[in-house]
Write an enzyme that holds these catalytic residues in place. Structure first.
Site, mmCIF file in Angstrom:
data_model
loop_
_atom_site.group_PDB
_atom_site.id
_atom_site.type_symbol
_atom_site.label_atom_id
_atom_site.label_comp_id
_atom_site.label_asym_id
_atom_site.label_seq_id
_atom_site.Cartn_x
_atom_site.Cartn_y
_atom_site.Cartn_z
ATOM 1 N N ASP A 235 5.480 0.903 -0.270
ATOM 2 C CA ASP A 235 4.621 2.151 -0.272
ATOM 3 C C ASP A 235 4.941 2.717 -1.219
ATOM 4 O O ASP A 235 5.463 2.595 -2.464
ATOM 5 C CB ASP A 235 4.862 2.560 1.180
ATOM 6 C CG ASP A 235 3.986 3.064 1.758
ATOM 7 O OD1 ASP A 235 3.375 4.203 1.240
ATOM 8 O OD2 ASP A 235 3.514 3.125 2.690
ATOM 9 N N HIS A 258 3.276 2.278 -3.996
ATOM 10 C CA HIS A 258 2.169 3.022 -4.046
ATOM 11 C C HIS A 258 2.123 4.265 -5.015
ATOM 12 O O HIS A 258 1.326 5.212 -4.887
ATOM 13 C CB HIS A 258 1.633 3.467 -2.632
ATOM 14 C CG HIS A 258 1.427 2.402 -1.746
ATOM 15 N ND1 HIS A 258 0.846 2.594 -0.357
ATOM 16 C CD2 HIS A 258 1.409 1.095 -1.799
ATOM 17 C CE1 HIS A 258 0.600 1.172 0.144
ATOM 18 N NE2 HIS A 258 1.000 0.377 -0.728
#
Ligand SMILES: *[C@@H]1O[C@H](CO)[C@@H](O)[C@H](O)[C@H]1NC(C)=O
Ligand SMILES: *[C@@H]1O[C@H](CO)[C@@H](O)[C@H](O)[C@H]1NC(C)=O
Ligand SMILES: *[C@@H]1O[C@H](CO)[C@@H](O)[C@H](O)[C@H]1NC(C)=O
Length: 412
Positions: A235, A258
């Site tokens: 993430d 991310h």
């Protein structure tokens, strides 16, 4: 006469102090550091026996010690299994040094977490001057948590909520360095309500497809530096959320992951403020996003004075994003008249390649908008032969110089 003896007294005291200082550097016994080794408290370190009780006993002494530096030793060559554990302060010493030479592993089964109401596996609260340093590895054994079907649920029950590997709550003046964290159930590191802290030379590693494994989550914290670390995770590499200011991030290699993210903001209304964030000299490789600011509709806070400079993208998806309509599921976030104000955001000396055609995306609210957005020397090319990249620009105000693809709603 009286004056002379006072002078003499101070002179003698001065030499006596000097002597003590010299002696203490020569003889460790005189310096005021006290050492507590977990092995002396019954820790086994075979990776199977629960060493939490031993660690807690050792922690009690570490925290009670009044010496200048109080040290907890986690020795090399061993692997200590810890069940969910809370290292709480306040402690008597303002220098709590945890020497992480050995490894730490999380339980292999969920039942070993039962009875714990912590959101975290290893928690530190109200510990000032905490240093965690060493070549050890912290293994969150997260894979059993990643597979849960309930993870997509926005408000999962506690039995479904994976714990962060390490949380620092209200720990002022901390330092985390040199260790490696792998496979956390959720984030690798969460900081909440901390003032002044340095994170340096860490490796935070998890598979690119592991859900919610943020590298470092920073919320309600100030004066935090994150430096020279490698973050390859599932993430956000670094996420900075509400209540955070004076955050410096430099020398980070991010990917997979991310990207580096500010927000999402907007859930807490007026108090959702992030300001004075400086992201510099970072390399972002094959991430889902590059650098982004995401705010939800509603609320009345700010994201302001944010600079991204000397950033290199390598085949990033969505390299640059400012999103004032952030929503996990488009259907459940109605548009509102209020939004978080985004202002004074600078992107400069940025180079790299994009895997998607929308290299720059500035999607701002028409009422609040984004103001003083500055692009200078930003060049993002396509990573895909034959594909053209473009900038989307909606209600953003500011300037773009030496920038390609140029956001056309900004002035030259
Ligand atoms: C953060 O970076 C800014 C700009 O480079 C600098 O002025 C400031 O002193 C830094 N703050 C910390 C806490 O390192
Ligand atoms: C930039 O970051 C890299 C690590 O990615 C580091 O090796 C280098 O020293 C940094 N350069 C500067 C000028 O800080
Ligand atoms: C809110 O407005 C934006 C910009 O006009 C639009 O893209 C988005 O679809 C709207 N969202 C909803 C839920 O209406």
């Amino acid at each position: 006469m009286w004056f002379k003896s006072i002078t003499m007294f101070y002179t003698m005291r001065y030499f006596f102090t000097l002597l003590l200082v010299i002696l203490s550097t020569l003889k460790p016994g005189l310096s005021s550091a006290t050492i507590f080794n977990v092995l002396n408290y019954g820790a086994v370190g075979d990776g199977r026996i629960n060493d939490s009780p031993a660690f807690l006993k050792a922690w009690k002494d570490v925290c009670k010690s009044k010496s200048d530096t109080s040290q907890l030793i986690i020795p090399a060559g061993k692997t200590f299994l810890l069940r969910p554990i809370a290292f709480n302060g306040p402690c008597n010493s303002n220098n709590i040094y945890i020497q992480l030479s050995g490894n730490i592993v999380a339980p292999a089964t969920k039942s070993e977490y039962s009875g714990s109401h912590l959101n975290t596996w290893i928690g530190f609260s109200f510990v000032n001057g905490l240093i965690i340093s060493g070549k050890g590895t912290i293994d969150g054994r997260g894979s059993m948590w990643w597979k849960q079907p309930c993870l997509g649920n926005p408000s999962p029950g506690t039995s479904c909520r994976p714990p962060t590997a390490i949380t620092l709550n209200r720990c002022n003046g901390f330092k985390l360095k040199d260790y490696k964290s792998i496979n956390p159930a959720r984030s690798h590191i969460t900081l909440t309500n901390c003032i002044k802290g340095i994170i340096t030379n860490l490796k935070l590693i998890a598979p690119g497809e592991s859900p919610n494994t943020d590298g470092i989550d920073i919320s309600s914290s100030k004066e935090i530096q994150v430096r020279d670390s490698i973050i390859a995770t599932g993430d956000d590499c670094i996420a900075i959320s509400a209540g955070s200011s004076l955050i410096n991030i430099t020398g980070i290699t991010c990917g997979p992951g991310h990207g580096i993210s500010i927000g999402s903001l907007g859930a807490r209304g007026e108090s959702d403020i992030v300001e004075d964030v400086h992201v510099k000299n970072c390399t972002i490789i094959e991430t889902l996003n590059g650098v982004r600011i995401k705010t939800k509709q509603g609320g009345g806070g700010f994201a302001r004075r944010i600079t991204f400079e000397k950033i290199k993208f390598v085949r990033a998806n969505n390299p640059i994003i400012i999103e004032q309509f952030y929503c996990i599921k488009p259907m459940i976030c109605p548009n509102k008249t209020q939004a978080i104000k985004v202002s004074d955001v600078t992107f400069k000396w940025i180079l790299g390649t994009s895997l998607t055609d929308k290299a720059i995306n500035l999607n701002c609210d028409q009422n609040v908008g984004c103001s003083n957005i500055v692009f200078d020397h930003v060049y993002v090319q396509s990573a895909v032969p034959g594909m053209k990249v473009f900038s989307f620009c909606h209600n953003a105000h500011g300037t773009a110089t030496h920038t390609k693809p140029k956001p056309f709603c900004l002035l030259k």
